[in-house]
Design a protein around this motif. Sequence first.
Motif, PDB file in Angstrom:
ATOM      1  N   PRO A 239       0.823  -1.212   0.000  1.00 22.17           N
ATOM      2  CA  PRO A 239       0.000   0.000   0.000  1.00 22.17           C
ATOM      3  C   PRO A 239       0.858   1.265   0.000  1.00 22.17           C
ATOM      4  CG  PRO A 239      -0.880  -1.626   1.525  1.00 22.17           C
ATOM      5  CD  PRO A 239       0.421  -2.171   1.025  1.00 22.17           C
ATOM      6  N   ASN A 240       0.408   2.263  -0.765  1.00 24.16           N
ATOM      7  CA  ASN A 240       1.105   3.548  -0.888  1.00 24.16           C
ATOM      8  C   ASN A 240       2.429   3.441  -1.640  1.00 24.16           C
ATOM      9  OD1 ASN A 240      -0.932   4.823   0.634  1.00 24.16           O
ATOM     10  ND2 ASN A 240       0.103   4.289   2.545  1.00 24.16           N
ATOM     11  N   GLU A 241       2.658   2.326  -2.329  1.00 24.62           N
ATOM     12  CA  GLU A 241       3.883   2.182  -3.111  1.00 24.62           C
ATOM     13  C   GLU A 241       3.675   2.622  -4.553  1.00 24.62           C
ATOM     14  OE1 GLU A 241       5.309  -1.761  -4.317  1.00 24.62           O
ATOM     15  OE2 GLU A 241       7.143  -1.295  -3.233  1.00 24.62           O
ATOM     16  N   LEU A 242       2.477   2.376  -5.092  1.00 27.93           N
ATOM     17  CA  LEU A 242       2.146   2.719  -6.468  1.00 27.93           C
ATOM     18  C   LEU A 242       0.900   3.587  -6.510  1.00 27.93           C
ATOM     19  CD1 LEU A 242       2.529  -0.792  -8.154  1.00 27.93           C
ATOM     20  CD2 LEU A 242       4.185   1.067  -8.219  1.00 27.93           C
ATOM     21  N   SER A 243       0.777   4.328  -7.599  1.00 25.68           N
ATOM     22  CA  SER A 243      -0.445   5.084  -7.861  1.00 25.68           C
ATOM     23  C   SER A 243      -0.615   5.176  -9.370  1.00 25.68           C
ATOM     24  CB  SER A 243      -0.367   6.487  -7.238  1.00 25.68           C
ATOM     25  OG  SER A 243       0.545   7.302  -7.949  1.00 25.68           O
ATOM     26  N   ASP A 244      -1.719   5.778  -9.802  1.00 24.85           N
ATOM     27  CA  ASP A 244      -1.949   5.923 -11.236  1.00 24.85           C
ATOM     28  C   ASP A 244      -0.915   6.825 -11.907  1.00 24.85           C
ATOM     29  OD1 ASP A 244      -4.135   4.293 -11.046  1.00 24.85           O
ATOM     30  OD2 ASP A 244      -5.577   5.934 -10.850  1.00 24.85           O
ATOM     31  N   SER A 245      -0.274   7.677 -11.119  1.00 23.46           N
ATOM     32  CA  SER A 245       0.686   8.626 -11.698  1.00 23.46           C
ATOM     33  C   SER A 245       2.118   8.405 -11.224  1.00 23.46           C
ATOM     34  CB  SER A 245       0.274  10.066 -11.346  1.00 23.46           C
ATOM     35  OG  SER A 245       0.249  10.251  -9.936  1.00 23.46           O
ATOM     36  N   GLN A 246       2.335   7.448 -10.320  1.00 20.97           N
ATOM     37  CA  GLN A 246       3.672   7.220  -9.780  1.00 20.97           C
ATOM     38  C   GLN A 246       3.999   5.725  -9.760  1.00 20.97           C
ATOM     39  OE1 GLN A 246       2.916   9.465  -6.064  1.00 20.97           O
ATOM     40  NE2 GLN A 246       4.679  10.739  -6.635  1.00 20.97           N
ATOM     41  N   GLY A 247       5.288   5.436  -9.790  1.00 18.82           N
ATOM     42  CA  GLY A 247       5.757   4.060  -9.779  1.00 18.82           C
ATOM     43  C   GLY A 247       6.612   3.779  -8.566  1.00 18.82           C
ATOM     44  N   ALA A 248       7.323   2.661  -8.593  1.00 18.98           N
ATOM     45  CA  ALA A 248       8.130   2.263  -7.446  1.00 18.98           C
ATOM     46  C   ALA A 248       9.328   1.447  -7.899  1.00 18.98           C
ATOM     47  CB  ALA A 248       7.290   1.455  -6.457  1.00 18.98           C
ATOM     48  N   ILE A 249      10.330   1.369  -7.008  1.00 12.96           N
ATOM     49  CA  ILE A 249      11.504   0.522  -7.232  1.00 12.96           C
ATOM     50  C   ILE A 249      11.614  -0.425  -6.048  1.00 12.96           C
ATOM     51  CG2 ILE A 249      14.019   0.448  -7.397  1.00 12.96           C
ATOM     52  CD1 ILE A 249      13.947   3.134  -8.780  1.00 12.96           C
ATOM     53  N   LEU A 250      11.673  -1.706  -6.352  1.00 14.04           N
ATOM     54  CA  LEU A 250      11.889  -2.728  -5.338  1.00 14.04           C
ATOM     55  C   LEU A 250      13.307  -3.258  -5.492  1.00 14.04           C
ATOM     56  CD1 LEU A 250      11.031  -4.878  -3.211  1.00 14.04           C
ATOM     57  CD2 LEU A 250      10.230  -6.272  -5.134  1.00 14.04           C
ATOM     58  N   VAL A 251      14.083  -3.233  -4.397  1.00 17.39           N
ATOM     59  CA  VAL A 251      15.453  -3.743  -4.412  1.00 17.39           C
ATOM     60  C   VAL A 251      15.504  -5.013  -3.570  1.00 17.39           C
ATOM     61  CG1 VAL A 251      17.865  -3.276  -3.874  1.00 17.39           C
ATOM     62  CG2 VAL A 251      16.375  -1.410  -4.612  1.00 17.39           C
ATOM     63  N   GLU A 252      16.057  -6.074  -4.155  1.00 18.37           N
ATOM     64  CA  GLU A 252      16.299  -7.313  -3.430  1.00 18.37           C
ATOM     65  C   GLU A 252      17.804  -7.551  -3.430  1.00 18.37           C
ATOM     66  OE1 GLU A 252      13.955 -10.698  -4.422  1.00 18.37           O
ATOM     67  OE2 GLU A 252      12.192  -9.508  -4.957  1.00 18.37           O
ATOM     68  N   ALA A 253      18.401  -7.530  -2.230  1.00 18.15           N
ATOM     69  CA  ALA A 253      19.860  -7.633  -2.108  1.00 18.15           C
ATOM     70  C   ALA A 253      20.251  -8.991  -1.531  1.00 18.15           C
ATOM     71  CB  ALA A 253      20.387  -6.506  -1.226  1.00 18.15           C
ATOM     72  N   PHE A 254      21.317  -9.564  -2.087  1.00 21.04           N
ATOM     73  CA  PHE A 254      21.764 -10.897  -1.678  1.00 21.04           C
ATOM     74  C   PHE A 254      23.270 -10.912  -1.449  1.00 21.04           C
ATOM     75  CE2 PHE A 254      17.943 -11.414  -4.180  1.00 21.04           C
ATOM     76  CZ  PHE A 254      17.188 -12.287  -3.404  1.00 21.04           C
ATOM     77  N   ASP A 255      23.677 -11.770  -0.526  1.00 19.75           N
ATOM     78  CA  ASP A 255      25.093 -11.954  -0.217  1.00 19.75           C
ATOM     79  C   ASP A 255      25.554 -13.249  -0.863  1.00 19.75           C
ATOM     80  OD1 ASP A 255      27.610 -12.085   0.791  1.00 19.75           O
ATOM     81  OD2 ASP A 255      27.047 -11.804   2.892  1.00 19.75           O
ATOM     82  N   CYS A 256      26.481 -13.134  -1.815  1.00 19.07           N
ATOM     83  CA  CYS A 256      26.944 -14.322  -2.533  1.00 19.07           C
ATOM     84  C   CYS A 256      27.932 -15.151  -1.722  1.00 19.07           C
ATOM     85  CB  CYS A 256      27.584 -13.914  -3.858  1.00 19.07           C
ATOM     86  SG  CYS A 256      26.387 -13.371  -5.083  1.00 19.07           S
ATOM     87  N   GLY A 257      28.661 -14.501  -0.801  1.00 19.32           N
ATOM     88  CA  GLY A 257      29.614 -15.236   0.012  1.00 19.32           C
ATOM     89  C   GLY A 257      30.806 -15.760  -0.754  1.00 19.32           C
ATOM     90  N   THR A 258      31.000 -15.267  -1.965  1.00 21.31           N
ATOM     91  CA  THR A 258      32.115 -15.719  -2.780  1.00 21.31           C
ATOM     92  C   THR A 258      32.513 -14.604  -3.737  1.00 21.31           C
ATOM     93  OG1 THR A 258      32.901 -17.417  -4.321  1.00 21.31           O
ATOM     94  CG2 THR A 258      30.645 -16.676  -4.587  1.00 21.31           C
ATOM     95  N   GLN A 259      33.681 -14.702  -4.291  1.00 20.67           N
ATOM     96  CA  GLN A 259      34.151 -13.750  -5.281  1.00 20.67           C
ATOM     97  C   GLN A 259      34.259 -14.482  -6.604  1.00 20.67           C
ATOM     98  OE1 GLN A 259      34.685 -10.550  -4.845  1.00 20.67           O
ATOM     99  NE2 GLN A 259      35.468 -10.020  -6.856  1.00 20.67           N
TER     100      GLN A 259
END
Length: 358
Positions: A239-259
């Motif tokens: 709720p309150n993330e999107l509207s008819d005139s506005q959008g959103a960015i969802l970030v999902e961050a992960f730790d790979c634990g390796t190089q």
Amino acid sequence: MTNAPRSRRWAALIAALLIVIALVAVPATGWPASSGAPGVAASDHDDDEDKNKDDEDKDDKDGGNGNGNGNGNGNGNGDDGDGDGDGGDGDDERVTATVAYSVDVTCDYDDDDDETQCDFAGIEADDAEELRRIEVPTDVVCARAIGGDNVVAPGRPGRAKVYRSRGNRPELTLILAGEVSAKGRATYWVTARGSTFPASGPGLVCGAATAAEPTAAARPTGTTTTIQIELQPLPTAIPNELSDSQGAILVEAFDCGTQTTEAGFDWHGRCTAPLAETELALSVWDGAAFEPGETEATGADGILRFGLLDPGRYRLRQPQGAWCHAESDRVDAEGDVLVEAGQRSTVWVFRCATPPAK
């Protein structure tokens, strides 16, 4: 004795003539530098001015690109010229586009049985690997699955469970209770060449439906009670993330634990641990430069949401450190995330272990 004065006069005349000849022989360009003559000093001064001007020109070129070379957040080259102080577009911080996979969704409602059959099919681009499997997250499905490929399987750690296609086919069918239509936008998961990829496609929206169930008190008399159930659209957006005139960015961050520098590395399949408490900064393009915006940290689940954003071009950066890979389902050639009204753009960020010191 009378010849002595005459000899002295000739000697004096010869000496004067030699002096005149010596003066005429001096070069017109001036005196040697060691003499301190004014002409030489002016020439040295001109050379110094030219050198200083060249240095100033060089400084102008080096310093006219935001905050100069590397004076931003220390993770870029400082030559992006946008004046946003981010230190440039270092390769480690460029957001790339996800592999071009998508999912086609069609839903057919049966009014007599009050149920909907929704078919999901993975689609690959011409130059992409052939798909072998498709997964539909349970949080994409807004109604109860009563048939089809409705066996629930574990999803990624910390994420919703999934409905998974059977065999080596990127197709899946769900029979859902009530009326369901394919609308909006959602993220699915597909498998190709042993790697997992996100794939965009229409989401599911539930509409008004009627279910008739007899109540316990009514059964002895054989009567039934009709219960009106109003099913709401799938809450794929907070709720309150999107509207008819506005959008959103969802970030999902992960730790790979390796190089890794491995080509074709399975980022989504092998990097599954949520990356918590990592700050990310978002800036927006105003037509001339990127203006700094919000800086927030990911939660314990590695998720961060930027909501109610005006449509446009946004740049995501990590103020401290740098990710080793990031990709998005809506990104331009410069690595900036694109936001559209009523739509959510997703960015997947991966952190690798610090390589050992050489």
